[in-house]
Scaffold this motif. Structure first.
Motif, PDB file in Angstrom:
ATOM      1  N   PRO A  38       0.823  -1.216   0.000  1.00 31.46           N
ATOM      2  CA  PRO A  38       0.000   0.000   0.000  1.00 31.46           C
ATOM      3  C   PRO A  38       0.854   1.261   0.000  1.00 31.46           C
ATOM      4  O   PRO A  38       1.819   1.367   0.754  1.00 31.46           O
ATOM      5  CB  PRO A  38      -0.798  -0.102   1.304  1.00 31.46           C
ATOM      6  CG  PRO A  38      -0.747  -1.528   1.702  1.00 31.46           C
ATOM      7  CD  PRO A  38       0.538  -2.079   1.150  1.00 31.46           C
ATOM      8  N   GLY A  39       0.511   2.201  -0.880  1.00 32.66           N
ATOM      9  CA  GLY A  39       1.184   3.496  -0.922  1.00 32.66           C
ATOM     10  C   GLY A  39       2.511   3.527  -1.641  1.00 32.66           C
ATOM     11  O   GLY A  39       3.137   4.582  -1.736  1.00 32.66           O
ATOM     12  N   GLU A  40       2.964   2.409  -2.168  1.00 30.84           N
ATOM     13  CA  GLU A  40       4.261   2.393  -2.842  1.00 30.84           C
ATOM     14  C   GLU A  40       4.190   3.087  -4.194  1.00 30.84           C
ATOM     15  O   GLU A  40       3.219   2.940  -4.938  1.00 30.84           O
ATOM     16  CB  GLU A  40       4.744   0.956  -3.087  1.00 30.84           C
ATOM     17  CG  GLU A  40       5.433   0.352  -1.926  1.00 30.84           C
ATOM     18  CD  GLU A  40       6.080  -0.985  -2.252  1.00 30.84           C
ATOM     19  OE1 GLU A  40       7.032  -1.324  -1.554  1.00 30.84           O
ATOM     20  OE2 GLU A  40       5.632  -1.692  -3.169  1.00 30.84           O
ATOM     21  N   THR A  41       5.236   3.802  -4.498  1.00 31.01           N
ATOM     22  CA  THR A  41       5.376   4.360  -5.833  1.00 31.01           C
ATOM     23  C   THR A  41       5.899   3.270  -6.754  1.00 31.01           C
ATOM     24  O   THR A  41       6.376   2.223  -6.291  1.00 31.01           O
ATOM     25  CB  THR A  41       6.361   5.544  -5.841  1.00 31.01           C
ATOM     26  OG1 THR A  41       7.652   5.072  -5.436  1.00 31.01           O
ATOM     27  CG2 THR A  41       5.894   6.672  -4.941  1.00 31.01           C
ATOM     28  N   VAL A  42       5.840   3.526  -8.049  1.00 33.66           N
ATOM     29  CA  VAL A  42       6.409   2.588  -9.017  1.00 33.66           C
ATOM     30  C   VAL A  42       7.894   2.404  -8.712  1.00 33.66           C
ATOM     31  O   VAL A  42       8.399   1.283  -8.709  1.00 33.66           O
ATOM     32  CB  VAL A  42       6.187   3.090 -10.455  1.00 33.66           C
ATOM     33  CG1 VAL A  42       7.013   2.292 -11.442  1.00 33.66           C
ATOM     34  CG2 VAL A  42       4.716   3.033 -10.824  1.00 33.66           C
ATOM     35  N   ALA A  43       8.593   3.487  -8.407  1.00 32.94           N
ATOM     36  CA  ALA A  43      10.025   3.402  -8.117  1.00 32.94           C
ATOM     37  C   ALA A  43      10.298   2.534  -6.893  1.00 32.94           C
ATOM     38  O   ALA A  43      11.227   1.724  -6.892  1.00 32.94           O
ATOM     39  CB  ALA A  43      10.608   4.792  -7.906  1.00 32.94           C
ATOM     40  N   ALA A  44       9.496   2.662  -5.841  1.00 32.12           N
ATOM     41  CA  ALA A  44       9.696   1.854  -4.635  1.00 32.12           C
ATOM     42  C   ALA A  44       9.506   0.377  -4.947  1.00 32.12           C
ATOM     43  O   ALA A  44      10.290  -0.466  -4.480  1.00 32.12           O
ATOM     44  CB  ALA A  44       8.735   2.296  -3.537  1.00 32.12           C
ATOM     45  N   ALA A  88       1.689   3.540  -7.400  1.00 26.65           N
ATOM     46  CA  ALA A  88       1.257   2.400  -8.209  1.00 26.65           C
ATOM     47  C   ALA A  88      -0.047   1.810  -7.693  1.00 26.65           C
ATOM     48  O   ALA A  88      -0.341   1.865  -6.500  1.00 26.65           O
ATOM     49  CB  ALA A  88       2.346   1.335  -8.211  1.00 26.65           C
ATOM     50  N   ARG A  89      -0.808   1.254  -8.629  1.00 27.20           N
ATOM     51  CA  ARG A  89      -2.053   0.564  -8.303  1.00 27.20           C
ATOM     52  C   ARG A  89      -1.953  -0.865  -8.817  1.00 27.20           C
ATOM     53  O   ARG A  89      -1.332  -1.103  -9.858  1.00 27.20           O
ATOM     54  CB  ARG A  89      -3.232   1.276  -8.961  1.00 27.20           C
ATOM     55  CG  ARG A  89      -3.468   2.662  -8.374  1.00 27.20           C
ATOM     56  CD  ARG A  89      -4.497   3.363  -9.182  1.00 27.20           C
ATOM     57  NE  ARG A  89      -3.901   3.600 -10.506  1.00 27.20           N
ATOM     58  CZ  ARG A  89      -4.191   4.620 -11.277  1.00 27.20           C
ATOM     59  NH1 ARG A  89      -5.094   5.482 -10.903  1.00 27.20           N
ATOM     60  NH2 ARG A  89      -3.618   4.776 -12.435  1.00 27.20           N
ATOM     61  N   PRO A  90      -2.559  -1.813  -8.116  1.00 29.69           N
ATOM     62  CA  PRO A  90      -2.522  -3.191  -8.606  1.00 29.69           C
ATOM     63  C   PRO A  90      -3.000  -3.261 -10.059  1.00 29.69           C
ATOM     64  O   PRO A  90      -3.984  -2.634 -10.431  1.00 29.69           O
ATOM     65  CB  PRO A  90      -3.493  -3.933  -7.680  1.00 29.69           C
ATOM     66  CG  PRO A  90      -3.475  -3.138  -6.412  1.00 29.69           C
ATOM     67  CD  PRO A  90      -3.326  -1.700  -6.864  1.00 29.69           C
ATOM     68  N   GLY A  91      -2.245  -3.986 -10.856  1.00 29.62           N
ATOM     69  CA  GLY A  91      -2.600  -4.154 -12.257  1.00 29.62           C
ATOM     70  C   GLY A  91      -1.933  -3.170 -13.196  1.00 29.62           C
ATOM     71  O   GLY A  91      -2.025  -3.321 -14.413  1.00 29.62           O
ATOM     72  N   ASP A  92      -1.259  -2.145 -12.658  1.00 26.87           N
ATOM     73  CA  ASP A  92      -0.545  -1.202 -13.529  1.00 26.87           C
ATOM     74  C   ASP A  92       0.487  -1.951 -14.368  1.00 26.87           C
ATOM     75  O   ASP A  92       1.130  -2.886 -13.886  1.00 26.87           O
ATOM     76  CB  ASP A  92       0.181  -0.128 -12.714  1.00 26.87           C
ATOM     77  CG  ASP A  92      -0.722   1.004 -12.266  1.00 26.87           C
ATOM     78  OD1 ASP A  92      -1.841   1.126 -12.796  1.00 26.87           O
ATOM     79  OD2 ASP A  92      -0.301   1.778 -11.389  1.00 26.87           O
TER      80      ASP A  92
END
Length: 103
Positions: A38-44, A88-92
């Motif tokens: 939860p709350g992670e960026t794509v980079a993270a 990020a969101r699940p499925g991106d």
């Protein structure tokens, strides 16, 4: 995906101060599933999965705050997204330039 693979080589686990959240899903990074918290960026998520650089060294998380534009990726067919700023969101579906995305 095994529990070890879901953690990723660089993901903090068993932090006594702030417990690690359980995965909420996955993103697809250059065709590979990467777990997402939860709350992670794509980079993270990329860094936790061991992707510290991409596009032959042209892409990487340098500043981590969206100033340098070093982390540009394509997310869901939208080019030039700063991976360090995009939650990020699940499925991106994330694509680096070397795999058909655009910087």
């Amino acid at each position: 995906m095994s529990d070890d693979e879901a953690q990723g080589p660089y993901r903090v686990v068993d932090d006594p101060v702030e417990p690690t959240a359980e995965p909420i899903g996955e993103i697809v990074l250059d065709g590979t599933a990467v777990s997402l918290r939860p709350g992670e960026t794509v980079a993270a998520a990329m860094l936790a999965a061991g992707r510290v650089g991409w596009d032959g060294g042209r892409g990487a998380v340098f500043c981590g705050i969206g100033v340098c534009y070093g982390c540009l990726v394509t997310v869901n067919d939208m080019p030039s997204i700063r991976a360090c700023r995009y939650v990020a969101r699940p499925g991106d579906v994330v694509t680096t330039a070397r795999h058909g995305g655009t910087r």
